[in-house]
Structures are given as C-alpha cells and as structure tokens.
Design a protein around this motif. Structure first.
Motif, PDB file in Angstrom:
ATOM      1  N   ALA A   1       0.815  -1.217   0.000  1.00  0.00           N
ATOM      2  CA  ALA A   1       0.000   0.000   0.000  1.00  0.00           C
ATOM      3  C   ALA A   1       0.852   1.271   0.000  1.00  0.00           C
ATOM      4  O   ALA A   1       0.313   2.375   0.041  1.00  0.00           O
ATOM      5  CB  ALA A   1      -0.928  -0.005   1.210  1.00  0.00           C
ATOM      6  N   LYS A   2       2.180   1.102  -0.006  1.00  0.00           N
ATOM      7  CA  LYS A   2       3.120   2.230   0.013  1.00  0.00           C
ATOM      8  C   LYS A   2       2.917   3.128   1.225  1.00  0.00           C
ATOM      9  O   LYS A   2       2.951   4.351   1.132  1.00  0.00           O
ATOM     10  CB  LYS A   2       3.032   3.028  -1.287  1.00  0.00           C
ATOM     11  N   ARG A   3       2.715   2.487   2.373  1.00  0.00           N
ATOM     12  CA  ARG A   3       2.576   3.219   3.636  1.00  0.00           C
ATOM     13  C   ARG A   3       3.868   3.114   4.429  1.00  0.00           C
ATOM     14  O   ARG A   3       4.631   2.171   4.269  1.00  0.00           O
ATOM     15  CB  ARG A   3       1.436   2.642   4.470  1.00  0.00           C
ATOM     16  N   THR A   4       4.096   4.093   5.287  1.00  0.00           N
ATOM     17  CA  THR A   4       5.211   4.000   6.213  1.00  0.00           C
ATOM     18  C   THR A   4       4.694   3.362   7.503  1.00  0.00           C
ATOM     19  O   THR A   4       3.491   3.272   7.741  1.00  0.00           O
ATOM     20  CB  THR A   4       5.831   5.377   6.507  1.00  0.00           C
ATOM     21  N   VAL A   5       5.625   2.928   8.323  1.00  0.00           N
ATOM     22  CA  VAL A   5       5.296   2.164   9.516  1.00  0.00           C
ATOM     23  C   VAL A   5       5.915   2.813  10.747  1.00  0.00           C
ATOM     24  O   VAL A   5       7.059   3.262  10.704  1.00  0.00           O
ATOM     25  CB  VAL A   5       5.826   0.714   9.360  1.00  0.00           C
TER      26      VAL A   5
ATOM     27  N   ILE B   1      11.399  -5.812  12.799  1.00  0.00           N
ATOM     28  CA  ILE B   1      11.961  -4.965  11.741  1.00  0.00           C
ATOM     29  C   ILE B   1      13.480  -4.872  11.874  1.00  0.00           C
ATOM     30  O   ILE B   1      14.203  -4.903  10.871  1.00  0.00           O
ATOM     31  CB  ILE B   1      11.298  -3.575  11.754  1.00  0.00           C
ATOM     32  N   GLN B   2      13.968  -4.790  13.083  1.00  0.00           N
ATOM     33  CA  GLN B   2      15.416  -4.723  13.292  1.00  0.00           C
ATOM     34  C   GLN B   2      16.093  -6.008  12.800  1.00  0.00           C
ATOM     35  O   GLN B   2      17.177  -5.957  12.227  1.00  0.00           O
ATOM     36  CB  GLN B   2      15.726  -4.498  14.768  1.00  0.00           C
ATOM     37  N   ARG B   3      15.444  -7.148  12.987  1.00  0.00           N
ATOM     38  CA  ARG B   3      16.003  -8.440  12.561  1.00  0.00           C
ATOM     39  C   ARG B   3      15.844  -8.694  11.061  1.00  0.00           C
ATOM     40  O   ARG B   3      16.494  -9.589  10.516  1.00  0.00           O
ATOM     41  CB  ARG B   3      15.343  -9.599  13.318  1.00  0.00           C
ATOM     42  N   HIS B   4      14.951  -7.956  10.407  1.00  0.00           N
ATOM     43  CA  HIS B   4      14.674  -8.169   8.988  1.00  0.00           C
ATOM     44  C   HIS B   4      14.873  -6.857   8.228  1.00  0.00           C
ATOM     45  O   HIS B   4      13.944  -6.081   8.038  1.00  0.00           O
ATOM     46  CB  HIS B   4      13.240  -8.692   8.811  1.00  0.00           C
ATOM     47  N   PRO B   5      16.092  -6.596   7.795  1.00  0.00           N
ATOM     48  CA  PRO B   5      16.431  -5.314   7.174  1.00  0.00           C
ATOM     49  C   PRO B   5      15.601  -4.973   5.941  1.00  0.00           C
ATOM     50  O   PRO B   5      15.489  -3.811   5.572  1.00  0.00           O
ATOM     51  CB  PRO B   5      17.909  -5.439   6.832  1.00  0.00           C
ATOM     52  N   GLU B   6      14.995  -5.974   5.303  1.00  0.00           N
ATOM     53  CA  GLU B   6      14.183  -5.670   4.118  1.00  0.00           C
ATOM     54  C   GLU B   6      12.966  -4.807   4.459  1.00  0.00           C
ATOM     55  O   GLU B   6      12.408  -4.152   3.576  1.00  0.00           O
ATOM     56  CB  GLU B   6      13.723  -6.971   3.412  1.00  0.00           C
ATOM     57  N   TYR B   7      12.572  -4.778   5.738  1.00  0.00           N
ATOM     58  CA  TYR B   7      11.428  -3.942   6.157  1.00  0.00           C
ATOM     59  C   TYR B   7      11.855  -2.607   6.743  1.00  0.00           C
ATOM     60  O   TYR B   7      11.004  -1.756   6.999  1.00  0.00           O
ATOM     61  CB  TYR B   7      10.565  -4.711   7.160  1.00  0.00           C
ATOM     62  N   GLN B   8      13.130  -2.385   6.964  1.00  0.00           N
ATOM     63  CA  GLN B   8      13.595  -1.141   7.575  1.00  0.00           C
ATOM     64  C   GLN B   8      13.248   0.112   6.771  1.00  0.00           C
ATOM     65  O   GLN B   8      12.956   1.150   7.360  1.00  0.00           O
ATOM     66  CB  GLN B   8      15.079  -1.233   7.903  1.00  0.00           C
ATOM     67  N   PRO B   9      13.213   0.066   5.434  1.00  0.00           N
ATOM     68  CA  PRO B   9      12.818   1.268   4.689  1.00  0.00           C
ATOM     69  C   PRO B   9      11.371   1.707   4.939  1.00  0.00           C
ATOM     70  O   PRO B   9      11.015   2.846   4.642  1.00  0.00           O
ATOM     71  CB  PRO B   9      13.016   0.858   3.223  1.00  0.00           C
ATOM     72  N   LEU B  10      10.548   0.850   5.494  1.00  0.00           N
ATOM     73  CA  LEU B  10       9.163   1.203   5.794  1.00  0.00           C
ATOM     74  C   LEU B  10       9.036   2.133   7.003  1.00  0.00           C
ATOM     75  O   LEU B  10       8.042   2.829   7.148  1.00  0.00           O
ATOM     76  CB  LEU B  10       8.337  -0.054   6.106  1.00  0.00           C
ATOM     77  N   VAL B  11      10.028   2.131   7.869  1.00  0.00           N
ATOM     78  CA  VAL B  11       9.918   2.861   9.138  1.00  0.00           C
ATOM     79  C   VAL B  11       9.867   4.355   8.885  1.00  0.00           C
ATOM     80  O   VAL B  11      10.706   4.929   8.197  1.00  0.00           O
ATOM     81  CB  VAL B  11      11.076   2.504  10.089  1.00  0.00           C
ATOM     82  N   ALA B  12       8.835   4.984   9.481  1.00  0.00           N
ATOM     83  CA  ALA B  12       8.623   6.423   9.305  1.00  0.00           C
ATOM     84  C   ALA B  12       9.653   7.215  10.087  1.00  0.00           C
ATOM     85  O   ALA B  12      10.112   6.815  11.116  1.00  0.00           O
ATOM     86  CB  ALA B  12       7.221   6.809   9.770  1.00  0.00           C
TER      87      ALA B  12
END
Length: 87
Positions: free
Chosen positions: A61-65, A76-87
C-alpha cells in the motif's frame, strides 16, 4: 492470517485461540501498537506470521510504519528488508 479491517488488526486463530497484531492508520502511516499471542500458542512463529503479513500489506500500500509495539520493532530490526518502511 486474516486482516480484520473493522477491528484494525491482523488475526490468526489456532486451536480456538486468537493471536493479534493491532494497528492504527494515521494518513499514510500505520502505527503498530500491540502484538499478542496467547501463552499456550507461543513459540510456534505465529507472531512472526502476523507481523510479516502486516508489513507486506503496508509495503504493497506504500505506507510507512511506526513500530510502537516492541515485537514489531524487534522484528523490523532483525529483517532489514522492512527497515525502509519505518517512518
């Protein structure tokens, strides 16, 4: 894992018990507030499945988290692929 939009949470029902990952939508941000797995279901990877599903939907959905929940933050810290989502 199912997305209960009306309750603003992701849910998984196992052995008649429900595990949840709660969130609040604030514009284009998703604030993850709480993840809970009943004690008798812990250690089965249920929380991981809930959070991964939630993050994948946020990504699509192109949202930040905002990881207000400590489990989501650690995930998120353990899975760097999700780190760009963090607002």
């Amino acid at each position: 894992v199912s997305h209960n939009v009306a309750e603003c949470r992701y849910e998984a029902t196992v052995a008649g018990r429900i595990a949840v990952c709660d969130y609040v939508v604030e514009g284009q941000r998703v604030v993850f507030t709480h993840t809970f797995v009943p004690p008798e279901l812990r250690g089965r990877g249920i929380a991981e499945k809930l959070v991964r599903t939630a993050l994948e939907e946020a990504l699509a959905a192109k949202r930040t988290v905002v990881p207000a929940c400590s489990y989501v933050a650690a995930f998120i810290q353990r899975h760097p692929e999700y780190q760009p989502l963090v607002a």
